[in-house]
Design a protein around this motif. Sequence first.
Motif, PDB file in Angstrom:
ATOM      1  N   GLY A  23      58.904  22.349  94.759  1.00  0.00           N
ATOM      2  CA  GLY A  23      59.322  21.909  93.434  1.00  0.00           C
ATOM      3  C   GLY A  23      60.698  21.308  93.346  1.00  0.00           C
ATOM      4  N   VAL A  24      61.234  20.846  94.463  1.00  0.00           N
ATOM      5  CA  VAL A  24      62.567  20.234  94.489  1.00  0.00           C
ATOM      6  C   VAL A  24      62.403  18.764  94.851  1.00  0.00           C
ATOM      7  CG1 VAL A  24      64.850  20.278  95.556  1.00  0.00           C
ATOM      8  CG2 VAL A  24      63.615  22.416  95.161  1.00  0.00           C
ATOM      9  N   SER A  25      62.997  17.886  94.055  1.00  0.00           N
ATOM     10  CA  SER A  25      62.846  16.455  94.315  1.00  0.00           C
ATOM     11  C   SER A  25      63.525  16.035  95.599  1.00  0.00           C
ATOM     12  CB  SER A  25      63.430  15.649  93.151  1.00  0.00           C
ATOM     13  OG  SER A  25      64.846  15.719  93.150  1.00  0.00           O
ATOM     14  N   GLY A  26      64.574  16.738  95.979  1.00  0.00           N
ATOM     15  CA  GLY A  26      65.334  16.388  97.172  1.00  0.00           C
ATOM     16  C   GLY A  26      66.635  15.680  96.878  1.00  0.00           C
ATOM     17  N   ALA A  27      66.873  15.333  95.600  1.00  0.00           N
ATOM     18  CA  ALA A  27      68.083  14.591  95.268  1.00  0.00           C
ATOM     19  C   ALA A  27      69.345  15.362  95.614  1.00  0.00           C
ATOM     20  CB  ALA A  27      68.080  14.234  93.779  1.00  0.00           C
ATOM     21  N   VAL A  28      69.297  16.682  95.464  1.00  0.00           N
ATOM     22  CA  VAL A  28      70.486  17.481  95.758  1.00  0.00           C
ATOM     23  C   VAL A  28      70.808  17.454  97.248  1.00  0.00           C
ATOM     24  CG1 VAL A  28      69.275  19.668  96.088  1.00  0.00           C
ATOM     25  CG2 VAL A  28      71.611  19.669  95.198  1.00  0.00           C
ATOM     26  N   PHE A  29      69.791  17.251  98.087  1.00  0.00           N
ATOM     27  CA  PHE A  29      70.029  17.120  99.524  1.00  0.00           C
ATOM     28  C   PHE A  29      70.359  15.687  99.906  1.00  0.00           C
ATOM     29  CE2 PHE A  29      67.324  20.792  98.887  1.00  0.00           C
ATOM     30  CZ  PHE A  29      67.994  21.768  99.612  1.00  0.00           C
ATOM     31  N   GLN A  34      74.412  10.468 100.724  1.00  0.00           N
ATOM     32  CA  GLN A  34      75.034   9.329 100.053  1.00  0.00           C
ATOM     33  C   GLN A  34      76.550   9.354 100.207  1.00  0.00           C
ATOM     34  OE1 GLN A  34      73.521   7.747  96.289  1.00  0.00           O
ATOM     35  NE2 GLN A  34      72.203   9.548  96.166  1.00  0.00           N
ATOM     36  N   PHE A  35      77.130  10.536 100.076  1.00  0.00           N
ATOM     37  CA  PHE A  35      78.582  10.659 100.206  1.00  0.00           C
ATOM     38  C   PHE A  35      79.046  10.357 101.626  1.00  0.00           C
ATOM     39  CE2 PHE A  35      78.953  13.537  96.336  1.00  0.00           C
ATOM     40  CZ  PHE A  35      79.751  12.663  95.640  1.00  0.00           C
ATOM     41  N   PRO A  43      81.761   7.792  90.432  1.00  0.00           N
ATOM     42  CA  PRO A  43      80.554   8.545  90.068  1.00  0.00           C
ATOM     43  C   PRO A  43      79.244   7.774  90.198  1.00  0.00           C
ATOM     44  CG  PRO A  43      81.572   7.700  88.092  1.00  0.00           C
ATOM     45  CD  PRO A  43      82.458   7.263  89.230  1.00  0.00           C
ATOM     46  N   SER A  44      79.242   6.607  90.858  1.00  0.00           N
ATOM     47  CA  SER A  44      78.008   5.835  91.012  1.00  0.00           C
ATOM     48  C   SER A  44      76.939   6.607  91.771  1.00  0.00           C
ATOM     49  CB  SER A  44      78.311   4.525  91.751  1.00  0.00           C
ATOM     50  OG  SER A  44      77.152   3.776  91.966  1.00  0.00           O
ATOM     51  N   VAL A  45      77.362   7.572  92.604  1.00  0.00           N
ATOM     52  CA  VAL A  45      76.406   8.353  93.375  1.00  0.00           C
ATOM     53  C   VAL A  45      75.456   9.125  92.466  1.00  0.00           C
ATOM     54  CG1 VAL A  45      77.946  10.343  93.572  1.00  0.00           C
ATOM     55  CG2 VAL A  45      76.214   9.959  95.320  1.00  0.00           C
ATOM     56  N   THR A  46      75.934   9.527  91.267  1.00  0.00           N
ATOM     57  CA  THR A  46      75.095  10.319  90.370  1.00  0.00           C
ATOM     58  C   THR A  46      73.933   9.513  89.804  1.00  0.00           C
ATOM     59  OG1 THR A  46      76.916  11.789  89.817  1.00  0.00           O
ATOM     60  CG2 THR A  46      75.081  11.725  88.277  1.00  0.00           C
ATOM     61  N   PRO A  47      74.159   8.361  89.168  1.00  0.00           N
ATOM     62  CA  PRO A  47      73.013   7.594  88.692  1.00  0.00           C
ATOM     63  C   PRO A  47      72.127   7.072  89.819  1.00  0.00           C
ATOM     64  CG  PRO A  47      75.040   6.344  88.381  1.00  0.00           C
ATOM     65  CD  PRO A  47      75.437   7.746  88.742  1.00  0.00           C
ATOM     66  N   THR A  48      72.694   6.863  91.011  1.00  0.00           N
ATOM     67  CA  THR A  48      71.859   6.464  92.151  1.00  0.00           C
ATOM     68  C   THR A  48      70.891   7.585  92.508  1.00  0.00           C
ATOM     69  OG1 THR A  48      73.643   5.057  93.007  1.00  0.00           O
ATOM     70  CG2 THR A  48      71.880   5.642  94.539  1.00  0.00           C
ATOM     71  N   ASN A  49      71.374   8.817  92.451  1.00  0.00           N
ATOM     72  CA  ASN A  49      70.519   9.974  92.696  1.00  0.00           C
ATOM     73  C   ASN A  49      69.427  10.082  91.633  1.00  0.00           C
ATOM     74  OD1 ASN A  49      70.999  11.362  95.051  1.00  0.00           O
ATOM     75  ND2 ASN A  49      71.681  13.219  94.050  1.00  0.00           N
ATOM     76  N   LEU A  50      69.804   9.847  90.374  1.00  0.00           N
ATOM     77  CA  LEU A  50      68.824   9.884  89.291  1.00  0.00           C
ATOM     78  C   LEU A  50      67.773   8.800  89.479  1.00  0.00           C
ATOM     79  CD1 LEU A  50      71.194  10.553  86.269  1.00  0.00           C
ATOM     80  CD2 LEU A  50      69.559  12.156  87.249  1.00  0.00           C
ATOM     81  N   LEU A  51      68.206   7.620  89.930  1.00  0.00           N
ATOM     82  CA  LEU A  51      67.264   6.533  90.200  1.00  0.00           C
ATOM     83  C   LEU A  51      66.285   6.935  91.296  1.00  0.00           C
ATOM     84  CD1 LEU A  51      66.347   3.608  89.731  1.00  0.00           C
ATOM     85  CD2 LEU A  51      68.125   2.878  91.350  1.00  0.00           C
ATOM     86  N   PHE A  52      66.789   7.625  92.310  1.00  0.00           N
ATOM     87  CA  PHE A  52      65.911   8.149  93.359  1.00  0.00           C
ATOM     88  C   PHE A  52      64.839   9.050  92.758  1.00  0.00           C
ATOM     89  CE2 PHE A  52      65.154  12.073  95.805  1.00  0.00           C
ATOM     90  CZ  PHE A  52      64.405  11.558  96.869  1.00  0.00           C
TER      91      PHE A  52
END
Length: 260
Positions: A23-29, A34-35, A43-52
């Motif tokens: 049940g984990v999308s994997g974005a947190v990993f 990305q970093f 903070p562009s990494v955050t919306p990029t993660n959301l886009l993922f």
Amino acid sequence: MDWTILAGLTAGLLISLVTAPVGVSGAVFLLPVQFSVLNVPSPSVTPTNLLFNVVAGPGALWRYRCDGALRGGLARRLITWTLPGVITGAAIRVFALPGPDVFRMLVAALLLPLGTWLCLRTLRPAQQRPDAAEPSAPALAALALTVGVVGGIYGIGGGSLLGPILAARGLPMARIAPATLATTFTTSVAGAAAYAVLATASSGPVEPDWLLGVACGLGGLLGGYLGARLQPRLPETALRLLLGSLAAGLGALYTVQTLY
């Protein structure tokens, strides 16, 4: 093909293949990748993660829907409260909290002990509660709202936090995984839209890296579908140990990054 696009595609596929069954999308990993590897700015990494999450989410959700695993009200209740939280979190991220250090400390403090405890508890069969009830309505609302804010700030969707917490309550993974993935997908759509609006009011790198986010997402789309298809074939104990190990491993990683 740019090596970063290929790396993003591969990372999205492998991460989602492992995380979708719990049940984990994997974005947190994907965030540390990305970093540290792909050099996406904050903070562009955050919306990029959301886009993922937006691109990758339908793969696992479609598989769970075909299996009938999305029935029930847990996903609906989680979504109701995480949505306002993720929009609030996006505003906090853009205007008040641009750095990742606080996030790393919070995640480490929560997931390292929780993941370790979940693994230890799972290894004691008498402690498992397949018929366990979900938290009360007020507790679930408070949990979902808090996770929504954190997810909006750091682009993680929330499944990596909701999953271990609900699993620690004793809920079976067959209920948790579809609900948390549905929540992650919905909040990520709302969060990505919020960042698109907030980008017009900020001079910093707020917009997502569209090409990289889509590449990671396409990898996650395939990996998530395969992971969700694999989930019913895995024993409950293995799934809970996997979730606990992922949570503890991420907490340990962020502990090291915070200290050094």
